[in-house]
Design an enzyme around this catalytic site. Structure first.
Site, PDB file in Angstrom:
ATOM      1  N   ASP A  35       0.862  -1.171   0.000  1.00  0.00           N
ATOM      2  CA  ASP A  35       0.000   0.000   0.000  1.00  0.00           C
ATOM      3  C   ASP A  35       0.908   1.234   0.000  1.00  0.00           C
ATOM      4  O   ASP A  35       2.122   1.112   0.216  1.00  0.00           O
ATOM      5  CB  ASP A  35      -0.894  -0.024   1.251  1.00  0.00           C
ATOM      6  CG  ASP A  35      -1.803   1.183   1.344  1.00  0.00           C
ATOM      7  OD1 ASP A  35      -2.351   1.590   0.309  1.00  0.00           O
ATOM      8  OD2 ASP A  35      -1.952   1.732   2.451  1.00  0.00           O
ATOM      9  N   ASP A  37      -0.295   5.008   1.101  1.00  0.00           N
ATOM     10  CA  ASP A  37      -0.601   6.001   2.131  1.00  0.00           C
ATOM     11  C   ASP A  37      -0.667   5.380   3.523  1.00  0.00           C
ATOM     12  O   ASP A  37      -1.400   4.420   3.753  1.00  0.00           O
ATOM     13  CB  ASP A  37      -1.932   6.688   1.815  1.00  0.00           C
ATOM     14  CG  ASP A  37      -1.897   7.390   0.470  1.00  0.00           C
ATOM     15  OD1 ASP A  37      -1.042   8.263   0.302  1.00  0.00           O
ATOM     16  OD2 ASP A  37      -2.709   7.051  -0.411  1.00  0.00           O
ATOM     17  N   GLY A 276       7.224  18.423  35.696  1.00  0.00           N
ATOM     18  CA  GLY A 276       6.244  17.349  35.608  1.00  0.00           C
ATOM     19  C   GLY A 276       6.146  16.581  36.905  1.00  0.00           C
ATOM     20  O   GLY A 276       6.455  17.092  37.983  1.00  0.00           O
ATOM     21  N   LYS A 282      11.669   9.035  40.769  1.00  0.00           N
ATOM     22  CA  LYS A 282      11.310   8.499  42.080  1.00  0.00           C
ATOM     23  C   LYS A 282      11.187   6.979  42.077  1.00  0.00           C
ATOM     24  O   LYS A 282      11.654   6.300  42.995  1.00  0.00           O
ATOM     25  CB  LYS A 282       9.990   9.117  42.545  1.00  0.00           C
ATOM     26  CG  LYS A 282      10.080  10.613  42.837  1.00  0.00           C
ATOM     27  CD  LYS A 282       8.721  11.173  43.216  1.00  0.00           C
ATOM     28  CE  LYS A 282       8.789  12.674  43.475  1.00  0.00           C
ATOM     29  NZ  LYS A 282       7.459  13.235  43.796  1.00  0.00           N
ATOM     30  N   THR A 288      13.262  10.500  33.083  1.00  0.00           N
ATOM     31  CA  THR A 288      12.819  10.638  31.695  1.00  0.00           C
ATOM     32  C   THR A 288      12.052  11.939  31.512  1.00  0.00           C
ATOM     33  O   THR A 288      11.646  12.581  32.467  1.00  0.00           O
ATOM     34  CB  THR A 288      11.923   9.451  31.299  1.00  0.00           C
ATOM     35  OG1 THR A 288      10.811   9.384  32.199  1.00  0.00           O
ATOM     36  CG2 THR A 288      12.696   8.158  31.371  1.00  0.00           C
ATOM     37  N   ASN A 290       8.936  14.143  29.034  1.00  0.00           N
ATOM     38  CA  ASN A 290       7.649  13.896  28.403  1.00  0.00           C
ATOM     39  C   ASN A 290       7.349  15.002  27.403  1.00  0.00           C
ATOM     40  O   ASN A 290       7.312  16.170  27.776  1.00  0.00           O
ATOM     41  CB  ASN A 290       6.562  13.848  29.480  1.00  0.00           C
ATOM     42  CG  ASN A 290       5.308  13.161  29.003  1.00  0.00           C
ATOM     43  OD1 ASN A 290       5.321  12.511  27.965  1.00  0.00           O
ATOM     44  ND2 ASN A 290       4.234  13.300  29.748  1.00  0.00           N
ATOM     45  N   GLU A 341       9.187  10.355  25.094  1.00  0.00           N
ATOM     46  CA  GLU A 341       9.795  10.465  26.410  1.00  0.00           C
ATOM     47  C   GLU A 341      11.299  10.224  26.346  1.00  0.00           C
ATOM     48  O   GLU A 341      11.763   9.094  26.401  1.00  0.00           O
ATOM     49  CB  GLU A 341       9.141   9.438  27.325  1.00  0.00           C
ATOM     50  CG  GLU A 341       9.262   9.746  28.787  1.00  0.00           C
ATOM     51  CD  GLU A 341       8.424   8.796  29.612  1.00  0.00           C
ATOM     52  OE1 GLU A 341       8.805   8.553  30.767  1.00  0.00           O
ATOM     53  OE2 GLU A 341       7.403   8.292  29.114  1.00  0.00           O
ATOM     54  N   HIS A 346      22.850  11.337  31.038  1.00  0.00           N
ATOM     55  CA  HIS A 346      23.815  12.196  31.716  1.00  0.00           C
ATOM     56  C   HIS A 346      23.220  12.604  33.064  1.00  0.00           C
ATOM     57  O   HIS A 346      22.004  12.767  33.194  1.00  0.00           O
ATOM     58  CB  HIS A 346      24.092  13.443  30.872  1.00  0.00           C
ATOM     59  CG  HIS A 346      25.055  14.406  31.509  1.00  0.00           C
ATOM     60  ND1 HIS A 346      26.419  14.225  31.450  1.00  0.00           N
ATOM     61  CD2 HIS A 346      24.842  15.550  32.225  1.00  0.00           C
ATOM     62  CE1 HIS A 346      27.005  15.219  32.094  1.00  0.00           C
ATOM     63  NE2 HIS A 346      26.073  16.034  32.569  1.00  0.00           N
ATOM     64  N   TYR A 353      14.334  23.487  34.053  1.00  0.00           N
ATOM     65  CA  TYR A 353      12.995  23.902  33.653  1.00  0.00           C
ATOM     66  C   TYR A 353      13.033  25.255  32.950  1.00  0.00           C
ATOM     67  O   TYR A 353      13.775  26.156  33.325  1.00  0.00           O
ATOM     68  CB  TYR A 353      12.082  23.991  34.878  1.00  0.00           C
ATOM     69  CG  TYR A 353      12.007  22.709  35.676  1.00  0.00           C
ATOM     70  CD1 TYR A 353      11.680  21.510  35.049  1.00  0.00           C
ATOM     71  CD2 TYR A 353      12.258  22.710  37.045  1.00  0.00           C
ATOM     72  CE1 TYR A 353      11.622  20.338  35.767  1.00  0.00           C
ATOM     73  CE2 TYR A 353      12.185  21.537  37.784  1.00  0.00           C
ATOM     74  CZ  TYR A 353      11.872  20.342  37.134  1.00  0.00           C
ATOM     75  OH  TYR A 353      11.816  19.182  37.848  1.00  0.00           O
ATOM     76  N   ARG A 366      14.381  -0.753  19.216  1.00  0.00           N
ATOM     77  CA  ARG A 366      13.495  -1.925  19.233  1.00  0.00           C
ATOM     78  C   ARG A 366      12.039  -1.459  19.243  1.00  0.00           C
ATOM     79  O   ARG A 366      11.757  -0.278  19.481  1.00  0.00           O
ATOM     80  CB  ARG A 366      13.747  -2.775  20.485  1.00  0.00           C
ATOM     81  CG  ARG A 366      13.466  -2.046  21.794  1.00  0.00           C
ATOM     82  CD  ARG A 366      13.552  -2.978  22.996  1.00  0.00           C
ATOM     83  NE  ARG A 366      13.385  -2.248  24.249  1.00  0.00           N
ATOM     84  CZ  ARG A 366      12.218  -1.983  24.810  1.00  0.00           C
ATOM     85  NH1 ARG A 366      11.096  -2.373  24.220  1.00  0.00           N
ATOM     86  NH2 ARG A 366      12.155  -1.320  25.963  1.00  0.00           N
ATOM     87  N   PHE A 371       5.741  -5.799  29.807  1.00  0.00           N
ATOM     88  CA  PHE A 371       6.604  -6.375  30.828  1.00  0.00           C
ATOM     89  C   PHE A 371       5.763  -6.983  31.936  1.00  0.00           C
ATOM     90  O   PHE A 371       4.686  -6.481  32.275  1.00  0.00           O
ATOM     91  CB  PHE A 371       7.547  -5.308  31.402  1.00  0.00           C
ATOM     92  CG  PHE A 371       8.476  -4.722  30.381  1.00  0.00           C
ATOM     93  CD1 PHE A 371       9.677  -5.340  30.088  1.00  0.00           C
ATOM     94  CD2 PHE A 371       8.126  -3.570  29.688  1.00  0.00           C
ATOM     95  CE1 PHE A 371      10.529  -4.812  29.131  1.00  0.00           C
ATOM     96  CE2 PHE A 371       8.965  -3.038  28.730  1.00  0.00           C
ATOM     97  CZ  PHE A 371      10.176  -3.661  28.451  1.00  0.00           C
TER      98      PHE A 371
END
Length: 433
Positions: A35, A37, A276, A282, A288, A290, A341, A346, A353, A366, A371
């Site tokens: 295909d 599109d 965030g 925590k 990470t 968002n 995300e 580092h 912010y 991947r 999980f």
């Protein structure tokens, strides 16, 4: 630990790692039918934008149900079904007439989806017969390929929606594609993203690899459950990047860098860091970020999900950092929006912010995966980080650390050439840490 408190986990529950089909695996197809599109080209983002614009003039909004009804069909059939779903008292022809002028000048600029060019080039190198079977008209098909001369070299036949009696989900376009290649339909493997296309290919007697455009739709879930049950459906994959040619008797890809697939062209994103929830830090010890889903929609297509690696820079600093990035959905919380995300590899002494963040995504690690425990998730995230570090040390990916986009002045002023191969830049993203 409570799984509902795992920030990264909420981005990684959409798709199981693809499994090889239990049938057809030892048979090398005689031809491959694609295909266009939503599978090879990211036209879906443009179509959704224009459809929303036209529908708003009639006091309507494009719902997921209406979007699903439209996927893979010829323009007139598409608008007929959308109007029926939305109870819109406007003729399909009138809607086509309002839509086409908005689309025609922009078709040439639609980009190939990640993995499409790579797979088509691999099939060409293997001496395979390839055809395009699309619902789009021939004139529009030519416009979409106007700035992609490389693409015409990668298939031997093409059949458009206005060249057959019946559009998808009828099998006509697939049967004609097989005929032009001189191959029996049952000896073809078809790649499709839309339910109507899957139905048509199966009706033609072809094996089908499904790469859904709307990964959260009920039809997609039903197709996933019917793999090996519905005749013809062989696999459901989150992206063409997840396709393994060895499953179908073809040689393996030879472009992997430490197990990572290079992204060509790289994706470029930028936005502002805002405060965030901090659950990644925590619960997982992994800070990470968002990225706002609305801003992503114009740069990253609906189907592009998975774990990626690349480079990041922040604020006025010219320092460039390695990063690992999740792009996908949040089914654990019933989220219908895609998120991105990044995990910058580092340790920072202070939060940043309000600063601009620039992300250059250059490798596919991947597919997304489910999980069984929080511990398994944490192990997988750290493995993704290690894989990303190894791949980014290779010259093929390390070169992107010097891309001008990552420099603050260049990122704010960069304009991309209007030619094939340049990845768009997403502006105004909100990034949360």
């Amino acid at each position: 630990c409570n799984l509902r408190e795992a920030h990264w986990l909420r981005r990684s529950l959409i798709t199981q790692i693809p499994q090889p089909p239990r049938v057809f695996a030892s048979m090398r197809p005689a031809a491959y039918i694609f295909d266009l599109d939503g599978l090879i080209l990211d036209t879906e983002s443009l179509c959704v934008e224009v459809a929303q614009q036209v529908l708003s003039q009639h006091g309507k909004t494009l719902t997921k149900e209406a979007h699903l009804a439209a996927l893979g069909k010829r323009p007139l059939d598409c608008w007929r079904d959308v109007a029926a779903v939305l109870d819109l008292a406007v003729s399909a022809q009138e809607l086509v007439d309002q839509t086409e002028p908005l689309l025609q000048t922009r078709w040439a600029d639609v980009k190939p989806l990640p993995g499409a060019r790579r797979l088509l080039q691999h099939l060409q190198a293997c001496g395979c017969k390839v055809a395009i079977a699309t619902s789009t008209s021939r004139s529009t098909f030519d416009k979409k390929l106007a700035k992609k001369p490389w693409m015409r070299e990668l298939f031997q036949a093409s059949v458009c929606g206005d060249e057959v009696a019946n559009g998808k989900p009828a099998p006509d376009v697939f049967q004609e594609a097989a005929r032009q290649l001189g191959v029996a339909p049952q000896d073809c493997l078809c790649f499709e993203d839309a339910p109507s296309g899957v139905q048509g290919a199966v009706a033609a007697g072809m094996g089908v690899v499904v790469v859904p455009s709307l990964v959260e739709s009920p039809d997609t879930k039903q197709v996933q459950e019917q793999v090996d049950g519905q005749a013809g459906v062989r696999q459901v994959l989150p992206s063409l990047l997840a396709f393994d040619p060895t499953v179908y008797g073809l040689p393996a890809f030879h472009d992997l860098v430490e197990g990572v697939i290079p992204m060509e062209p790289a994706l470029k994103l930028k936005g502002t860091v805002v405060k965030g929830f901090g659950r990644g830090s925590k619960e997982l010890g992994i800070p990470t970020a968002n990225v706002d889903a609305d801003s992503l929609r114009h740069t990253i297509a609906e189907a592009v999900t998975g774990i990626y690696c690349g480079w990041a820079s922040i604020g006025s600093s010219k320092e460039v950092y390695r990063m690992c990035m999740s792009i996908g959905w949040n089914p654990f919380y019933g989220n219908k929006e895609k998120t991105a995300e990044p995990w910058i590899l580092h340790d920072f002494d202070q939060p940043f912010y309000g600063e601009e963040i620039r992300l250059l995504v250059c490798g596919y690690v991947r597919p997304e995966a489910n999980f069984s425990s929080l511990e398994a998730l944490i192990q997988r995230i750290h493995k993704d980080g290690d894989v990303s570090k190894a791949a980014l040390a290779h010259p093929k990916l390390a070169k992107y650390a010097h891309d001008n986009f990552l420099q603050p002045e260049a990122a704010s002023a960069e304009g991309l050439a209007d030619i094939e191969g340049s990845a768009p830049v997403a502006n105004g993203l909100a990034v949360r840490l």
